[in-house]
Design an enzyme around this catalytic site. Sequence first.
Site, PDB file in Angstrom:
ATOM      1  N   ASP A  18       0.827  -1.216   0.000  1.00 39.28           N
ATOM      2  CA  ASP A  18       0.000   0.000   0.000  1.00 39.28           C
ATOM      3  C   ASP A  18       0.862   1.266   0.000  1.00 39.28           C
ATOM      4  OD1 ASP A  18      -2.352   1.402  -0.010  1.00 39.28           O
ATOM      5  OD2 ASP A  18      -2.640   1.311   2.153  1.00 39.28           O
ATOM      6  N   GLY A  21      -0.128   5.303  -4.445  1.00 39.17           N
ATOM      7  CA  GLY A  21      -0.812   6.518  -4.911  1.00 39.17           C
ATOM      8  C   GLY A  21      -0.347   7.731  -4.125  1.00 39.17           C
ATOM      9  N   TRP A  23       2.396   8.075  -2.442  1.00 38.92           N
ATOM     10  CA  TRP A  23       3.821   8.325  -2.740  1.00 38.92           C
ATOM     11  C   TRP A  23       3.932   9.190  -3.996  1.00 38.92           C
ATOM     12  CZ3 TRP A  23       6.961   7.220  -6.941  1.00 38.92           C
ATOM     13  CH2 TRP A  23       8.343   7.287  -6.733  1.00 38.92           C
ATOM     14  N   HIS A  35       2.572   3.267  -8.942  1.00 37.78           N
ATOM     15  CA  HIS A  35       2.477   1.817  -9.196  1.00 37.78           C
ATOM     16  C   HIS A  35       3.720   1.333  -9.948  1.00 37.78           C
ATOM     17  CE1 HIS A  35      -1.454   2.010  -7.542  1.00 37.78           C
ATOM     18  NE2 HIS A  35      -2.029   2.608  -8.566  1.00 37.78           N
ATOM     19  N   ASP A  65     -12.081  -4.952  -5.192  1.00 37.20           N
ATOM     20  CA  ASP A  65     -12.577  -3.592  -4.956  1.00 37.20           C
ATOM     21  C   ASP A  65     -11.765  -2.543  -5.721  1.00 37.20           C
ATOM     22  OD1 ASP A  65     -14.777  -4.222  -3.379  1.00 37.20           O
ATOM     23  OD2 ASP A  65     -13.542  -4.388  -1.579  1.00 37.20           O
ATOM     24  N   LEU A 129      11.073 -20.629  -4.732  1.00 34.18           N
ATOM     25  CA  LEU A 129      10.107 -19.672  -4.185  1.00 34.18           C
ATOM     26  C   LEU A 129       8.817 -19.813  -4.971  1.00 34.18           C
ATOM     27  CD1 LEU A 129       9.470 -17.107  -2.424  1.00 34.18           C
ATOM     28  CD2 LEU A 129      10.245 -15.745  -4.375  1.00 34.18           C
ATOM     29  N   ARG A 179       2.078  -5.084   5.873  1.00 33.82           N
ATOM     30  CA  ARG A 179       1.369  -4.044   5.107  1.00 33.82           C
ATOM     31  C   ARG A 179       2.166  -2.748   5.204  1.00 33.82           C
ATOM     32  NH1 ARG A 179      -4.854  -2.679   4.276  1.00 33.82           N
ATOM     33  NH2 ARG A 179      -4.543  -0.841   2.989  1.00 33.82           N
ATOM     34  N   ARG A 185      -4.990  -2.448   8.424  1.00 34.22           N
ATOM     35  CA  ARG A 185      -6.149  -3.317   8.185  1.00 34.22           C
ATOM     36  C   ARG A 185      -5.790  -4.363   7.145  1.00 34.22           C
ATOM     37  NH1 ARG A 185      -8.174   1.945   6.666  1.00 34.22           N
ATOM     38  NH2 ARG A 185      -7.565   2.347   4.520  1.00 34.22           N
ATOM     39  N   GLU A 198       1.153 -13.530  11.903  1.00 35.54           N
ATOM     40  CA  GLU A 198       1.709 -12.398  12.650  1.00 35.54           C
ATOM     41  C   GLU A 198       1.612 -11.178  11.739  1.00 35.54           C
ATOM     42  OE1 GLU A 198       2.674 -12.576  15.775  1.00 35.54           O
ATOM     43  OE2 GLU A 198       2.304 -14.736  15.844  1.00 35.54           O
TER      44      GLU A 198
HETATM   45  C1  FPP Z   1      -2.068   0.055  -3.244  1.00 29.57           C
HETATM   46  O1  FPP Z   1      -1.646   1.396  -3.300  1.00 29.57           O
HETATM   47  C2  FPP Z   1      -1.475  -0.683  -4.357  1.00 29.57           C
HETATM   48  C3  FPP Z   1      -2.168  -1.152  -5.413  1.00 29.57           C
HETATM   49  C4  FPP Z   1      -3.623  -1.012  -5.546  1.00 29.57           C
HETATM   50  C5  FPP Z   1      -1.485  -1.814  -6.556  1.00 29.57           C
HETATM   51  C6  FPP Z   1      -0.213  -2.555  -6.251  1.00 29.57           C
HETATM   52  C7  FPP Z   1       0.428  -2.906  -7.531  1.00 29.57           C
HETATM   53  C8  FPP Z   1       1.746  -2.860  -7.802  1.00 29.57           C
HETATM   54  C9  FPP Z   1       2.786  -2.582  -6.793  1.00 29.57           C
HETATM   55  C10 FPP Z   1       2.265  -3.071  -9.197  1.00 29.57           C
HETATM   56  C11 FPP Z   1       1.980  -4.360  -9.854  1.00 29.57           C
HETATM   57  C12 FPP Z   1       2.277  -5.553  -9.060  1.00 29.57           C
HETATM   58  C13 FPP Z   1       2.964  -6.645  -9.500  1.00 29.57           C
HETATM   59  C14 FPP Z   1       3.054  -7.835  -8.618  1.00 29.57           C
HETATM   60  C15 FPP Z   1       3.645  -6.712 -10.781  1.00 29.57           C
HETATM   61  P1  FPP Z   1      -2.731   2.557  -3.425  1.00 29.57           P
HETATM   62  O2  FPP Z   1      -2.845   2.927  -4.861  1.00 29.57           O
HETATM   63  O3  FPP Z   1      -3.994   2.146  -2.772  1.00 29.57           O
HETATM   64  O4  FPP Z   1      -1.989   3.672  -2.631  1.00 29.57           O
HETATM   65  P2  FPP Z   1      -2.680   4.836  -1.777  1.00 29.57           P
HETATM   66  O5  FPP Z   1      -3.338   4.183  -0.599  1.00 29.57           O
HETATM   67  O6  FPP Z   1      -1.500   5.662  -1.397  1.00 29.57           O
HETATM   68  O7  FPP Z   1      -3.632   5.537  -2.694  1.00 29.57           O
END
Ligand code: FPP
Length: 237
Positions: A18, A21, A23, A35, A65, A129, A179, A185, A198
């Site tokens: 998480d 966005g 960042w 992303h 979601d 892995l 996380r 959460r 854990e």
């Molecule tokens: C949550 O951050 C992250 C996601 C919804 C997407 C995660 C995807 C990647 C890291 C790239 C693709 C993955 C692989 C395995 C190739 P958010 O957008 O909800 O962040 P925010 O809470 O800051 O808005």
Amino acid sequence: MQSTSASGDALHVAIIMDGNGRWAEARRLPRAAGHRAGVEAVRRVVSAAPALGIGTLSLYALSSDNLKRPREEVEALFDLIRAYLDDEAARCARRDVRLTFFGRRDRLPADLLDSLARAESRTEHGRTLHLRIAVDYSGRDTIVRAASNAPGSRRAFGRALARAMNERVPAPAVDLLVRTGGERRLSDFLLYECAYAELVFLDRPWPEFQATELAESVAEFHRRERRFGALTRHAAS
Ligand code: FPP
């Protein structure tokens, strides 16, 4: 003494990646740039995992979601996952990493489905892995679908759960869930499998996550005493 996994084997670590966005927004960049930077962090953790005793790594790339986000963000995520697979599947195969995906497969674009299937078959012999990537996944929906098959034992339910998330074999229970991004959460990730996981929550956003933080999270896991609800150590059933 080190904490062992619930199954006594290599660890199953799940990660909710998480903070991409936020960042990006903090740098006045489009969310998709967050992303993209997140994919680099994925590469770092996949490289570091085997040496940390991790045998299964489950990454939450796209929740069911998340599909409610604006179309352009969802499509950017589809593109990134596809590009990651096209770039990484051969490298995973060389490094003995098996790649599989879990989640719904009926709402994904055909070219992404092709990439998923190609990556799975190219890496199916990997044993060092098991990298599992959640795409269009919902823990609650998976449980509901599995329960409707009504098996009578936990083992049978585990198989029904694997079928409900389009996996061939059940994965072990999650030992450690990490996380990033400051929220505390589960967000519908592996709800059944995390029964005795854990939990480690980190403020750092996912794009900045380093292999050293994965190592520190695993070290934190080993400092915890796991009782699985019993009074003695290592009493997992
Ligand atoms: C949550 O951050 C992250 C996601 C919804 C997407 C995660 C995807 C990647 C890291 C790239 C693709 C993955 C692989 C395995 C190739 P958010 O957008 O909800 O962040 P925010 O809470 O800051 O808005």
